[in-house]
Design an enzyme around this catalytic site. Structure first.
Site, short mmCIF file in Angstrom:
data_model
loop_
_atom_site.label_atom_id
_atom_site.label_comp_id
_atom_site.label_asym_id
_atom_site.label_seq_id
_atom_site.Cartn_x
_atom_site.Cartn_y
_atom_site.Cartn_z
N ALA A 174 8.77 -4.09 13.18
CA ALA A 174 8.97 -4.89 11.96
C ALA A 174 10.45 -5.22 11.76
O ALA A 174 10.79 -6.34 11.38
CB ALA A 174 8.42 -4.12 10.77
N CYS A 179 4.70 18.89 -22.33
CA CYS A 179 3.51 19.20 -23.14
C CYS A 179 2.71 20.35 -22.55
O CYS A 179 1.71 20.78 -23.12
CB CYS A 179 2.63 17.96 -23.29
SG CYS A 179 1.59 17.63 -21.84
N CYS A 211 4.67 19.33 -17.27
CA CYS A 211 5.22 18.39 -18.26
C CYS A 211 5.72 19.20 -19.47
O CYS A 211 5.31 20.36 -19.67
CB CYS A 211 4.08 17.46 -18.66
SG CYS A 211 4.45 16.28 -19.96
N CYS A 252 1.69 13.02 -15.99
CA CYS A 252 1.11 14.22 -16.60
C CYS A 252 -0.41 14.05 -16.70
O CYS A 252 -0.88 13.05 -17.25
CB CYS A 252 1.70 14.47 -17.99
SG CYS A 252 0.91 15.89 -18.78
N ASN A 310 3.25 -6.77 13.57
CA ASN A 310 2.74 -5.42 13.87
C ASN A 310 3.07 -5.09 15.31
O ASN A 310 3.22 -5.98 16.15
CB ASN A 310 1.21 -5.36 13.65
CG ASN A 310 0.71 -3.93 13.44
OD1 ASN A 310 1.06 -3.03 14.19
ND2 ASN A 310 -0.11 -3.75 12.42
N GLN A 352 0.85 -1.20 0.00
CA GLN A 352 0.00 0.00 0.00
C GLN A 352 0.88 1.24 0.00
O GLN A 352 0.39 2.35 -0.12
CB GLN A 352 -0.86 0.03 1.26
CG GLN A 352 -1.78 -1.16 1.41
CD GLN A 352 -2.37 -1.20 2.81
OE1 GLN A 352 -3.36 -0.53 3.09
NE2 GLN A 352 -1.78 -1.97 3.69
N ASN A 353 2.19 1.02 0.20
CA ASN A 353 3.09 2.18 0.35
C ASN A 353 3.47 2.76 -1.00
O ASN A 353 3.46 2.08 -2.02
CB ASN A 353 4.34 1.76 1.12
CG ASN A 353 4.01 1.39 2.55
OD1 ASN A 353 2.92 1.72 3.02
ND2 ASN A 353 4.90 0.70 3.21
N HIS A 369 -1.26 1.51 -4.46
CA HIS A 369 -1.60 2.94 -4.42
C HIS A 369 -0.65 3.80 -5.25
O HIS A 369 -0.70 5.02 -5.16
CB HIS A 369 -1.60 3.44 -2.97
CG HIS A 369 -2.69 2.84 -2.13
ND1 HIS A 369 -2.61 2.66 -0.77
CD2 HIS A 369 -3.91 2.35 -2.48
CE1 HIS A 369 -3.72 2.10 -0.32
NE2 HIS A 369 -4.52 1.90 -1.34
N GLU A 407 0.99 -3.63 17.20
CA GLU A 407 -0.23 -3.93 17.96
C GLU A 407 -1.20 -4.72 17.11
O GLU A 407 -1.05 -4.77 15.89
CB GLU A 407 -0.87 -2.63 18.45
CG GLU A 407 -1.09 -1.64 17.35
CD GLU A 407 -1.33 -0.23 17.90
OE1 GLU A 407 -2.31 0.38 17.46
OE2 GLU A 407 -0.52 0.22 18.75
P1 NAD Z 1 -1.42 1.56 7.92
O1 NAD Z 1 -2.44 0.68 8.45
O2 NAD Z 1 -0.88 1.30 6.57
O3 NAD Z 1 -0.07 1.54 8.90
C1 NAD Z 1 -0.03 1.69 10.25
C2 NAD Z 1 0.14 0.31 10.97
O4 NAD Z 1 1.53 0.03 11.13
C3 NAD Z 1 -0.49 0.25 12.36
O5 NAD Z 1 -1.19 -0.96 12.50
C4 NAD Z 1 0.73 0.26 13.31
O6 NAD Z 1 0.51 -0.46 14.51
C5 NAD Z 1 1.80 -0.40 12.46
N1 NAD Z 1 3.17 -0.02 12.79
C6 NAD Z 1 3.64 1.24 13.00
N2 NAD Z 1 4.97 1.20 13.21
C7 NAD Z 1 5.35 -0.11 13.13
C8 NAD Z 1 6.59 -0.77 13.24
N3 NAD Z 1 7.74 -0.13 13.49
N4 NAD Z 1 6.61 -2.12 13.08
C9 NAD Z 1 5.46 -2.80 12.84
N5 NAD Z 1 4.26 -2.22 12.71
C10 NAD Z 1 4.19 -0.88 12.85
O7 NAD Z 1 -2.07 2.93 8.10
P2 NAD Z 1 -1.91 4.42 7.64
O8 NAD Z 1 -0.66 5.01 8.15
O9 NAD Z 1 -3.19 5.05 8.02
O10 NAD Z 1 -1.82 4.42 6.04
C11 NAD Z 1 -2.91 4.42 5.23
C12 NAD Z 1 -2.44 4.35 3.80
O11 NAD Z 1 -1.60 5.47 3.54
C13 NAD Z 1 -1.59 3.15 3.54
O12 NAD Z 1 -2.38 2.16 3.03
C14 NAD Z 1 -0.55 3.70 2.55
O13 NAD Z 1 -1.04 3.64 1.23
C15 NAD Z 1 -0.46 5.16 2.79
N6 NAD Z 1 0.79 5.54 3.44
C16 NAD Z 1 1.97 5.18 2.88
C17 NAD Z 1 3.15 5.54 3.47
C18 NAD Z 1 4.42 5.11 2.82
O14 NAD Z 1 4.47 4.98 1.59
N7 NAD Z 1 5.47 4.85 3.61
C19 NAD Z 1 3.15 6.28 4.66
C20 NAD Z 1 1.92 6.65 5.20
C21 NAD Z 1 0.74 6.26 4.59
#
Ligand code: NAD
Length: 248
Positions: A232, A150, A148, A127, A213, A101-102, A119, A215
């Site tokens: 992690a 263009c 861009c 663009c 996680n 999702q990152n 995402h 939590e």
């Molecule tokens: P999320 O659910 O993706 O992440 C937060 C989760 O990570 C929580 O459950 C928390 O307990 C856990 N967590 C935090 N630190 C941790 C660690 N050190 N080790 C293990 N687990 C840990 O939630 P969000 O932040 O609301 O993000 C929502 C969306 O936003 C994501 O799906 C993503 O697309 C995007 N996002 C991406 C990034 C990125 O690219 N790095 C950063 C922020 C948000």
């Protein structure tokens, strides 16, 4: 915990097709804060900048916030042991793919090769007129909004609120989730739709679920077989050692 790590290692050993599903938590120790929660990005900034309609009509104001969030924090970040663990699991074990999702590009930087970016990715700009993509390294963000060649407005190539999930990433993620026999979920609360459905698809297709996680998440009581609670990076280092993963 030691017992859970050993159980997880046994399952990893016996799995034929592993898929990882990652969220903001995997990158927290690389210095990128999650969006929500106490230290979350949306506690400091107005999330309206990432609403597509607002962005298109207020591109300069939106870009000022986007530049600060995504091209100051994110650009300095480096992969941490958890990203590297997944890259090694691909090259030395049966990790088939990562569904992330990152948008921070850290799985690529760690050396993983099969990554479905649910995402999008902030290291590219798209663009809004000709649909070409361009690396952020080729664009100056001194004058906003960036344009861009263009003449069209450039936006980060990740999805804004109000935009659909990229078709390729969606279909490949669903396929991977339906065919894996183990899903490793790292650092996601499971609250963002529709990405949060992916582990449910894997579980419904009888995949085992290992979850890492700090939590418990929405998944933990419903589908998780082995819950590894902690940072992690620390859990990834413990698993790498037990699996005898070699540094490349
Ligand atoms: P999320 O659910 O993706 O992440 C937060 C989760 O990570 C929580 O459950 C928390 O307990 C856990 N967590 C935090 N630190 C941790 C660690 N050190 N080790 C293990 N687990 C840990 O939630 P969000 O932040 O609301 O993000 C929502 C969306 O936003 C994501 O799906 C993503 O697309 C995007 N996002 C991406 C990034 C990125 O690219 N790095 C950063 C922020 C948000």
């Amino acid at each position: 915990m030691e017992k859970n790590i050993s159980e997880a290692v046994k399952i990893i050993h016996s799995s034929k097709q592993i898929v990882a599903f990652t969220g903001a938590g995997i990158s927290a120790e690389s210095g990128i804060p999650p969006f929500r929660g106490e230290n979350g990005i949306w506690n400091q900034y107005d999330s309206r900048s990432l609403e597509i309609d607002y962005f298109l009509s207020h591109s300069e104001a939106s870009w000022k916030i986007i530049r600060e969030i995504f091209y100051s924090h994110f650009q300095r970040a480096k992969p941490n042991p958890s990203h590297i663990f997944l890259a090694k699991l691909e090259s030395q074990y049966n990790l088939h793919s990562i569904i992330t999702q990152n948008i921070d590009n850290l799985h690529h930087m760690a050396g993983s090769t099969v990554i479905y970016e649910f995402h999008g990715n902030s290291s590219r700009l798209l663009c809004t007129k000709c649909q070409e993509t361009i690396s952020i390294l080729e664009v100056s963000l001194k004058t906003l909004p960036p344009k861009c060649a263009c003449g069209g407005l450039l936006k980060p190539d990740f999805i804004f609120f109000g935009e659909p999930i990229p078709h390729y990433a969606y279909s490949k993620s669903m396929e991977a989730a339906s065919t894996c026999d183990l899903m490793i979920i790292i650092g996601t609360a499971g609250e963002v739709m529709p990405a949060n459905q992916i582990p449910l698809v894997a579980s419904a297709n009888k995949a085992k679920i290992i979850e890492i996680n700090l939590e418990k998440s929405l998944y933990t009581p419903r589908i998780t077989d082995i819950f590894l609670q902690g940072k992690a990076s620390e859990i990834s280092i413990a698993l790498s050692q037990k699996l005898n993963l070699q540094s490349s």
